[in-house]
Design an enzyme around this catalytic site. Structure first.
Site, PDB file in Angstrom:
ATOM      1  N   GLU A 116     -18.819 -13.089  38.105  1.00 37.79           N
ATOM      2  CA  GLU A 116     -19.241 -11.750  38.575  1.00 37.79           C
ATOM      3  C   GLU A 116     -20.756 -11.570  38.437  1.00 37.79           C
ATOM      4  OE1 GLU A 116     -16.056  -9.928  36.042  1.00 37.79           O
ATOM      5  OE2 GLU A 116     -15.888  -8.611  37.776  1.00 37.79           O
ATOM      6  N   GLU A 136      -9.300 -13.972  34.854  1.00 39.64           N
ATOM      7  CA  GLU A 136      -8.873 -12.793  34.090  1.00 39.64           C
ATOM      8  C   GLU A 136      -7.356 -12.659  34.016  1.00 39.64           C
ATOM      9  OE1 GLU A 136     -11.447 -12.834  36.147  1.00 39.64           O
ATOM     10  OE2 GLU A 136     -13.080 -11.597  35.369  1.00 39.64           O
TER      11      GLU A 136
HETATM   12  N1  CO8 Z   1     -15.498 -15.566  25.250  1.00 39.05           N
HETATM   13  C1  CO8 Z   1     -15.691 -15.939  23.960  1.00 39.05           C
HETATM   14  N2  CO8 Z   1     -15.770 -17.224  23.564  1.00 39.05           N
HETATM   15  C2  CO8 Z   1     -15.665 -18.167  24.514  1.00 39.05           C
HETATM   16  C3  CO8 Z   1     -15.469 -17.866  25.876  1.00 39.05           C
HETATM   17  C4  CO8 Z   1     -15.400 -16.486  26.234  1.00 39.05           C
HETATM   18  N3  CO8 Z   1     -15.236 -16.082  27.501  1.00 39.05           N
HETATM   19  N4  CO8 Z   1     -15.376 -19.015  26.580  1.00 39.05           N
HETATM   20  C5  CO8 Z   1     -15.520 -20.012  25.678  1.00 39.05           C
HETATM   21  N5  CO8 Z   1     -15.694 -19.504  24.445  1.00 39.05           N
HETATM   22  C6  CO8 Z   1     -15.877 -20.247  23.211  1.00 39.05           C
HETATM   23  C7  CO8 Z   1     -14.568 -20.885  22.752  1.00 39.05           C
HETATM   24  O1  CO8 Z   1     -13.746 -19.951  22.061  1.00 39.05           O
HETATM   25  C8  CO8 Z   1     -15.085 -22.004  21.879  1.00 39.05           C
HETATM   26  O2  CO8 Z   1     -15.456 -21.453  20.624  1.00 39.05           O
HETATM   27  P1  CO8 Z   1     -14.980 -22.197  19.251  1.00 39.05           P
HETATM   28  O3  CO8 Z   1     -15.728 -23.502  19.279  1.00 39.05           O
HETATM   29  O4  CO8 Z   1     -15.455 -21.241  18.195  1.00 39.05           O
HETATM   30  O5  CO8 Z   1     -13.494 -22.349  19.346  1.00 39.05           O
HETATM   31  C9  CO8 Z   1     -16.383 -22.441  22.586  1.00 39.05           C
HETATM   32  O6  CO8 Z   1     -16.751 -21.347  23.426  1.00 39.05           O
HETATM   33  C10 CO8 Z   1     -16.191 -23.667  23.457  1.00 39.05           C
HETATM   34  O7  CO8 Z   1     -15.105 -23.423  24.337  1.00 39.05           O
HETATM   35  P2  CO8 Z   1     -13.808 -24.367  24.427  1.00 39.05           P
HETATM   36  O8  CO8 Z   1     -13.580 -25.070  23.129  1.00 39.05           O
HETATM   37  O9  CO8 Z   1     -12.689 -23.533  24.960  1.00 39.05           O
HETATM   38  O10 CO8 Z   1     -14.319 -25.423  25.498  1.00 39.05           O
HETATM   39  P3  CO8 Z   1     -13.437 -26.236  26.542  1.00 39.05           P
HETATM   40  O11 CO8 Z   1     -14.343 -27.231  27.165  1.00 39.05           O
HETATM   41  O12 CO8 Z   1     -12.168 -26.709  25.917  1.00 39.05           O
HETATM   42  O13 CO8 Z   1     -13.021 -25.150  27.676  1.00 39.05           O
HETATM   43  C11 CO8 Z   1     -13.378 -23.311  29.179  1.00 39.05           C
HETATM   44  C12 CO8 Z   1     -13.999 -24.525  28.439  1.00 39.05           C
HETATM   45  C13 CO8 Z   1     -12.368 -23.800  30.229  1.00 39.05           C
HETATM   46  C14 CO8 Z   1     -14.515 -22.573  29.872  1.00 39.05           C
HETATM   47  C15 CO8 Z   1     -12.675 -22.418  28.154  1.00 39.05           C
HETATM   48  O14 CO8 Z   1     -13.581 -22.129  27.095  1.00 39.05           O
HETATM   49  C16 CO8 Z   1     -12.202 -21.101  28.711  1.00 39.05           C
HETATM   50  O15 CO8 Z   1     -11.174 -21.046  29.380  1.00 39.05           O
HETATM   51  N6  CO8 Z   1     -12.941 -20.013  28.420  1.00 39.05           N
HETATM   52  C17 CO8 Z   1     -12.557 -18.690  28.826  1.00 39.05           C
HETATM   53  C18 CO8 Z   1     -12.840 -18.445  30.270  1.00 39.05           C
HETATM   54  C19 CO8 Z   1     -12.365 -17.076  30.672  1.00 39.05           C
HETATM   55  O16 CO8 Z   1     -11.186 -16.748  30.626  1.00 39.05           O
HETATM   56  N7  CO8 Z   1     -13.304 -16.221  31.104  1.00 39.05           N
HETATM   57  C20 CO8 Z   1     -13.006 -14.894  31.543  1.00 39.05           C
HETATM   58  C21 CO8 Z   1     -13.066 -13.940  30.406  1.00 39.05           C
HETATM   59  S1  CO8 Z   1     -12.512 -12.320  30.881  1.00 39.05           S
HETATM   60  C22 CO8 Z   1     -13.812 -11.652  31.700  1.00 39.05           C
HETATM   61  O17 CO8 Z   1     -14.827 -12.257  31.882  1.00 39.05           O
HETATM   62  C23 CO8 Z   1     -13.620 -10.253  32.180  1.00 39.05           C
HETATM   63  C24 CO8 Z   1     -14.867  -9.681  32.803  1.00 39.05           C
HETATM   64  C25 CO8 Z   1     -14.707  -8.215  33.078  1.00 39.05           C
HETATM   65  C26 CO8 Z   1     -14.823  -7.406  31.817  1.00 39.05           C
HETATM   66  C27 CO8 Z   1     -14.727  -5.971  32.119  1.00 39.05           C
HETATM   67  C28 CO8 Z   1     -14.984  -5.018  30.994  1.00 39.05           C
HETATM   68  C29 CO8 Z   1     -14.631  -5.415  29.648  1.00 39.05           C
END
Ligand code: CO8
Length: 259
Positions: A116, A136
């Site tokens: 976004e 999401e």
């Molecule tokens: N938020 C917080 N922490 C995150 C996020 C995130 N979105 N993405 C990754 N991290 C963190 C992980 O928790 C991890 O932390 P830790 O080492 O402490 O466990 C670190 O970053 C590394 O991530 P991964 O270990 O998961 O790394 P991978 O290579 O295994 O995976 C991915 C990478 C595929 C990107 C995976 O991290 C993932 O799926 N992340 C989440 C992606 C996601 O769902 N994003 C959408 C979030 S919702 C959103 O954006 C809504 C927007 C609108 C909001 C409206 C108002 C509130």
């Protein structure tokens, strides 16, 4: 002008703005959102001496992996999802309406709020490792920072539906094919291309550039951002969202019940 999560460097009139939370894949926590508002809405709001802004994420893994899911856990409980979406939308409007071009240099994941953010910028140049998605629904929520409106605008309803409803990620080549990004190139060439575009724009009449941005944005004035915020509020008040966010933190699959 001091930031915890943004790096700002000016080179030859171009502002290199980096979101700097690489350990969280540059996820947008509220502090970072506040700093983006400060940058675009205050510190640089009247800087007409600059050519434009090149926005990227720190490190080579991620542009921005979304809103900070760990911060979300309190949102459903507090019932403040709609308010949070509105505040985030307001920040992204500052970017969309910025008086100089803002180009997102997308290096790695641009997911959820990160996708976004990229589409709120005026243009996007992807490196060939970029991955885009609106995951999401995996958390039981919907895009809330303008994604339901701007994806339609950029790639049309069918592809916007597919990305938003499946939560699937697409690569840089596919993002380029469907018009989500202007260019998809190897990392070094991508940065060069983005800088070349900004430099070209810098040779044009500054008033014309500013008025062009306003006029193009005016076409989309009827978009339903309010509706999106209300819908986000409803989705984020569900048990499914609590389950989806908890499942992410606990690194397991969510078990949704439609409540
Ligand atoms: N938020 C917080 N922490 C995150 C996020 C995130 N979105 N993405 C990754 N991290 C963190 C992980 O928790 C991890 O932390 P830790 O080492 O402490 O466990 C670190 O970053 C590394 O991530 P991964 O270990 O998961 O790394 P991978 O290579 O295994 O995976 C991915 C990478 C595929 C990107 C995976 O991290 C993932 O799926 N992340 C989440 C992606 C996601 O769902 N994003 C959408 C979030 S919702 C959103 O954006 C809504 C927007 C609108 C909001 C409206 C108002 C509130």
């Amino acid at each position: 002008m001091s930031y915890q999560n943004l790096l700002v460097e000016e080179k030859e009139g171009i502002v290199h703005l980096t979101i700097n939370r690489p350990k969280a894949l540059n996820a947008l926590n509220q502090e970072t959102m506040g700093e983006l508002a400060q940058f675009f809405g205050e510190d640089y709001a009247d800087r007409r001496d600059i050519t434009g802004v090149l926005l990227r994420g720190a490190g080579d893994r991620s542009f921005v992996a979304g809103a900070d899911i760990k911060e979300f856990l309190g949102v459903a409980a507090a019932g403040s999802g709609e308010d949070m979406a509105r505040k985030g939308q307001a920040v992204f409007f500052l970017i969309e309406r910025f008086h100089r071009p803002v180009i997102a240099l997308v290096n790695g994941f641009a997911l959820g709020g990160g996708c976004e953010l990229a589409i709120a910028c005026h243009m996007r140049v992807a490196t060939d490792t970029a991955r885009f998605g609106q995951p999401e629904v995996n958390l039981g929520i919907i895009p809330g920072y303008g994604g339901t409106q701007r994806l339609n605008q950029l790639i049309g309803k069918g592809k916007a539906m597919e990305l938003t409803l499946t939560g699937n990620m697409i690569d840089a080549a596919e993002a380029h094919r469907i018009g989500l990004v202007n260019y998809a190139l190897p990392a070094e060439a991508a940065e060069e291309k983005a800088l070349e575009i900004l430099k070209t724009i810098g040779t044009k009449g500054p008033v014309a550039i500013e008025e062009s941005i306003k006029a193009i944005n005016a076409y989309y004035a009827g978009s339903q951002f309010d509706y999106e915020a209300e819908a986000f509020g409803r989705a984020s008040a569900t048990e499914d969202f609590m389950e989806g966010a908890a499942a992410f933190v606990e690194k397991r699959k969510a078990n949704f019940r439609g409540k």
